[in-house]
Design a protein around this motif. Structure first.
Motif, PDB file in Angstrom:
ATOM      1  N   LEU A  88       0.821  -1.213   0.000  1.00 18.06           N
ATOM      2  CA  LEU A  88       0.000   0.000   0.000  1.00 18.06           C
ATOM      3  C   LEU A  88       0.853   1.261   0.000  1.00 18.06           C
ATOM      4  O   LEU A  88       0.445   2.293  -0.546  1.00 18.06           O
ATOM      5  N   TRP A  89       2.054   1.190   0.597  1.00 18.68           N
ATOM      6  CA  TRP A  89       2.915   2.363   0.672  1.00 18.68           C
ATOM      7  C   TRP A  89       3.510   2.728  -0.680  1.00 18.68           C
ATOM      8  O   TRP A  89       3.937   3.862  -0.883  1.00 18.68           O
ATOM      9  N   ARG A  90       3.587   1.765  -1.598  1.00 19.65           N
ATOM     10  CA  ARG A  90       4.274   2.000  -2.871  1.00 19.65           C
ATOM     11  C   ARG A  90       3.334   1.922  -4.072  1.00 19.65           C
ATOM     12  O   ARG A  90       3.784   1.855  -5.208  1.00 19.65           O
ATOM     13  N   ARG A  91       2.033   1.943  -3.833  1.00 21.88           N
ATOM     14  CA  ARG A  91       1.094   1.807  -4.951  1.00 21.88           C
ATOM     15  C   ARG A  91       1.111   3.020  -5.867  1.00 21.88           C
ATOM     16  O   ARG A  91       0.648   2.950  -7.009  1.00 21.88           O
ATOM     17  N   HIS A  92       1.638   4.153  -5.399  1.00 18.30           N
ATOM     18  CA  HIS A  92       1.681   5.362  -6.225  1.00 18.30           C
ATOM     19  C   HIS A  92       3.023   5.540  -6.934  1.00 18.30           C
ATOM     20  O   HIS A  92       3.220   6.542  -7.629  1.00 18.30           O
ATOM     21  N   THR A  93       3.952   4.602  -6.767  1.00 13.31           N
ATOM     22  CA  THR A  93       5.266   4.736  -7.398  1.00 13.31           C
ATOM     23  C   THR A  93       5.200   4.336  -8.869  1.00 13.31           C
ATOM     24  O   THR A  93       4.280   3.622  -9.301  1.00 13.31           O
ATOM     25  N   LYS A  94       6.177   4.778  -9.628  1.00  7.72           N
ATOM     26  CA  LYS A  94       6.219   4.450 -11.053  1.00  7.72           C
ATOM     27  C   LYS A  94       6.464   2.963 -11.280  1.00  7.72           C
ATOM     28  O   LYS A  94       5.978   2.388 -12.251  1.00  7.72           O
ATOM     29  N   LEU A  95       7.240   2.347 -10.379  1.00  4.05           N
ATOM     30  CA  LEU A  95       7.587   0.934 -10.518  1.00  4.05           C
ATOM     31  C   LEU A  95       7.222   0.212  -9.211  1.00  4.05           C
ATOM     32  O   LEU A  95       8.048   0.124  -8.307  1.00  4.05           O
ATOM     33  N   VAL A 132       8.282  11.718   8.283  1.00  6.36           N
ATOM     34  CA  VAL A 132       9.476  11.583   7.446  1.00  6.36           C
ATOM     35  C   VAL A 132       9.070  11.725   5.988  1.00  6.36           C
ATOM     36  O   VAL A 132       8.148  11.051   5.516  1.00  6.36           O
ATOM     37  N   ARG A 133       9.751  12.602   5.283  1.00  4.42           N
ATOM     38  CA  ARG A 133       9.456  12.863   3.871  1.00  4.42           C
ATOM     39  C   ARG A 133       9.578  11.577   3.054  1.00  4.42           C
ATOM     40  O   ARG A 133      10.572  10.867   3.118  1.00  4.42           O
ATOM     41  N   GLY A 134       8.529  11.248   2.303  1.00  4.64           N
ATOM     42  CA  GLY A 134       8.541  10.062   1.452  1.00  4.64           C
ATOM     43  C   GLY A 134       7.791   8.891   2.042  1.00  4.64           C
ATOM     44  O   GLY A 134       7.415   7.969   1.321  1.00  4.64           O
ATOM     45  N   TYR A 135       7.554   8.888   3.353  1.00  6.22           N
ATOM     46  CA  TYR A 135       6.776   7.818   3.974  1.00  6.22           C
ATOM     47  C   TYR A 135       5.296   8.046   3.704  1.00  6.22           C
ATOM     48  O   TYR A 135       4.829   9.182   3.584  1.00  6.22           O
ATOM     49  N   ARG A 136       4.531   6.951   3.637  1.00  8.63           N
ATOM     50  CA  ARG A 136       3.104   7.040   3.388  1.00  8.63           C
ATOM     51  C   ARG A 136       2.338   6.449   4.572  1.00  8.63           C
ATOM     52  O   ARG A 136       2.786   5.488   5.199  1.00  8.63           O
ATOM     53  N   TYR A 137       1.157   7.027   4.842  1.00  7.86           N
ATOM     54  CA  TYR A 137       0.390   6.634   6.026  1.00  7.86           C
ATOM     55  C   TYR A 137      -1.068   6.327   5.717  1.00  7.86           C
ATOM     56  O   TYR A 137      -1.934   6.441   6.583  1.00  7.86           O
ATOM     57  N   GLY A 138      -1.353   5.912   4.485  1.00  6.31           N
ATOM     58  CA  GLY A 138      -2.674   5.421   4.120  1.00  6.31           C
ATOM     59  C   GLY A 138      -3.784   6.427   4.380  1.00  6.31           C
ATOM     60  O   GLY A 138      -3.663   7.623   4.102  1.00  6.31           O
ATOM     61  N   ASP A 139      -4.887   5.921   4.928  1.00  3.42           N
ATOM     62  CA  ASP A 139      -6.072   6.758   5.162  1.00  3.42           C
ATOM     63  C   ASP A 139      -5.809   7.895   6.148  1.00  3.42           C
ATOM     64  O   ASP A 139      -6.530   8.899   6.151  1.00  3.42           O
ATOM     65  N   ILE A 169       7.422  20.894  17.018  1.00  4.66           N
ATOM     66  CA  ILE A 169       6.222  20.206  16.559  1.00  4.66           C
ATOM     67  C   ILE A 169       5.498  19.652  17.786  1.00  4.66           C
ATOM     68  O   ILE A 169       6.106  19.453  18.846  1.00  4.66           O
ATOM     69  N   ASP A 170       4.198  19.415  17.633  1.00  2.00           N
ATOM     70  CA  ASP A 170       3.403  18.905  18.752  1.00  2.00           C
ATOM     71  C   ASP A 170       3.426  17.382  18.831  1.00  2.00           C
ATOM     72  O   ASP A 170       3.422  16.803  19.918  1.00  2.00           O
ATOM     73  N   HIS A 171       3.416  16.747  17.662  1.00  2.00           N
ATOM     74  CA  HIS A 171       3.383  15.295  17.574  1.00  2.00           C
ATOM     75  C   HIS A 171       4.256  14.842  16.412  1.00  2.00           C
ATOM     76  O   HIS A 171       4.681  15.651  15.587  1.00  2.00           O
ATOM     77  N   ALA A 172       4.497  13.529  16.347  1.00  2.00           N
ATOM     78  CA  ALA A 172       5.229  12.952  15.224  1.00  2.00           C
ATOM     79  C   ALA A 172       4.701  11.547  14.972  1.00  2.00           C
ATOM     80  O   ALA A 172       4.201  10.888  15.896  1.00  2.00           O
ATOM     81  N   ILE A 173       4.789  11.105  13.720  1.00  2.00           N
ATOM     82  CA  ILE A 173       4.470   9.711  13.398  1.00  2.00           C
ATOM     83  C   ILE A 173       5.774   8.952  13.246  1.00  2.00           C
ATOM     84  O   ILE A 173       6.682   9.379  12.540  1.00  2.00           O
ATOM     85  N   MET A 174       5.834   7.813  13.905  1.00  7.14           N
ATOM     86  CA  MET A 174       7.066   7.021  13.896  1.00  7.14           C
ATOM     87  C   MET A 174       6.720   5.540  14.014  1.00  7.14           C
ATOM     88  O   MET A 174       5.711   5.179  14.618  1.00  7.14           O
ATOM     89  N   GLY A 175       7.561   4.707  13.444  1.00  2.01           N
ATOM     90  CA  GLY A 175       7.376   3.278  13.614  1.00  2.01           C
ATOM     91  C   GLY A 175       7.568   2.878  15.073  1.00  2.01           C
ATOM     92  O   GLY A 175       8.441   3.403  15.761  1.00  2.01           O
ATOM     93  N   GLU A 176       6.756   1.945  15.538  1.00  2.17           N
ATOM     94  CA  GLU A 176       6.853   1.510  16.933  1.00  2.17           C
ATOM     95  C   GLU A 176       8.241   0.961  17.245  1.00  2.17           C
ATOM     96  O   GLU A 176       8.795   1.230  18.319  1.00  2.17           O
ATOM     97  N   ALA A 177       8.818   0.208  16.311  1.00  3.30           N
ATOM     98  CA  ALA A 177      10.147  -0.367  16.542  1.00  3.30           C
ATOM     99  C   ALA A 177      11.194   0.726  16.728  1.00  3.30           C
ATOM    100  O   ALA A 177      12.074   0.617  17.592  1.00  3.30           O
TER     101      ALA A 177
END
Length: 241
Positions: A88-95, A132-139, A169-177
């Motif tokens: 789902l994160w790469r469905r908008h890429t050219k390849l 992070v620039r380039g990361y995708r977060y779906g809905d 910044i007030d908040h950030a999105i980050m991977g749990e790991a």
């Protein structure tokens, strides 16, 4: 003698078919997946690929780029493998590429220096949130707008934490790991997960022509999952697959 001859033949066959592939790593720090320690690449992904190399004979060379640059190079066919990806994160890429079977989960969370009983993205409206620039977060991305959640792009998770600690910044999105790792190794970085963004399975993304490698990786990843090797590698860095 026949047994020795058999092993020699197998070894020679392995040497002939073994190949070298490039693996994408994001620079500016992406622990615990990849990071530099004592001038060597360390982390979950290097450990996984070291084991895959032992089992297949292939060599895997990590190449480091920013997220945007790395994705562009994959589109150009100049990088063979991008690990830890949900389609789902790469469905908008050219390849889009092809994918191995899933082998772990990626959990994305909103973090903050304060916990205010956030129950949904609506509770973040009017706040400044770093990604992070380039990361995708779906809905979740439908909530990014000037009159909703104000989004700020940065280059890495480490930069996110720095800006959060300085109150930019007030908040950030980050991977749990990644959040688990930084909480473990740097006690000066104090933050709290306040909202789950997503929990999605991840795979290795490959160039479309690497169908033979795809089959080999599927076999190895299945074995590593079933025998607990994947879980042990993640646990080594203080998190879970």
């Amino acid at each position: 003698m026949l047994r020795l001859l058999f092993f020699i033949c197998c070894f020679c066959s392995l040497k002939v078919t073994a190949e070298t592939f490039t693996v994408l790593s994001y620079h500016s720090a992406n622990p615990p997946y990849t990071f530099i320690q004592n001038k060597k690449m360390k982390g979950i992904f290097p450990d996984i690929f070291n084991r895959i190399s032992e089992l297949t004979g292939h060599q895997f060379n990590f190449v480091s780029f920013s997220v945007a640059r790395g994705l562009n190079l994959f589109d150009q066919g100049k990088i063979d493998i991008e690990p830890g990806v949900n389609p789902l994160w790469r469905r908008h890429t050219k390849l889009p590429g092809i994918y191995t079977d899933f082998y772990a989960l990626s959990r994305e969370v909103v973090i903050s220096k304060k916990y205010n009983q956030e129950k949904s993205p609506l509770d973040l409206y009017g706040k400044v949130l770093g990604i992070v620039r380039g990361y995708r977060y779906g809905d979740f991305e439908t909530h990014f707008a000037d009159n909703k959640i104000v989004k700020i792009d940065v280059r890495s998770e480490l930069e996110l934490l720095t800006q959060l600690n300085h109150g930019r910044i007030d908040h950030a999105i980050m991977g749990e790991a990644t959040a688990d790792y930084y909480q473990k190794v740097n006690h000066a970085m104090q933050f709290t997960p306040v909202l789950m963004v997503s929990e999605l399975p991840v795979a290795m993304r490959l160039q479309p022509h690497l169908t033979s490698l795809q089959a080999q990786l599927n076999d190895v990843l299945q074995k590593m999952t079933e025998n607990g090797e994947i879980a042990k590698i993640y646990a080594k860095y203080g998190t879970r697959p």
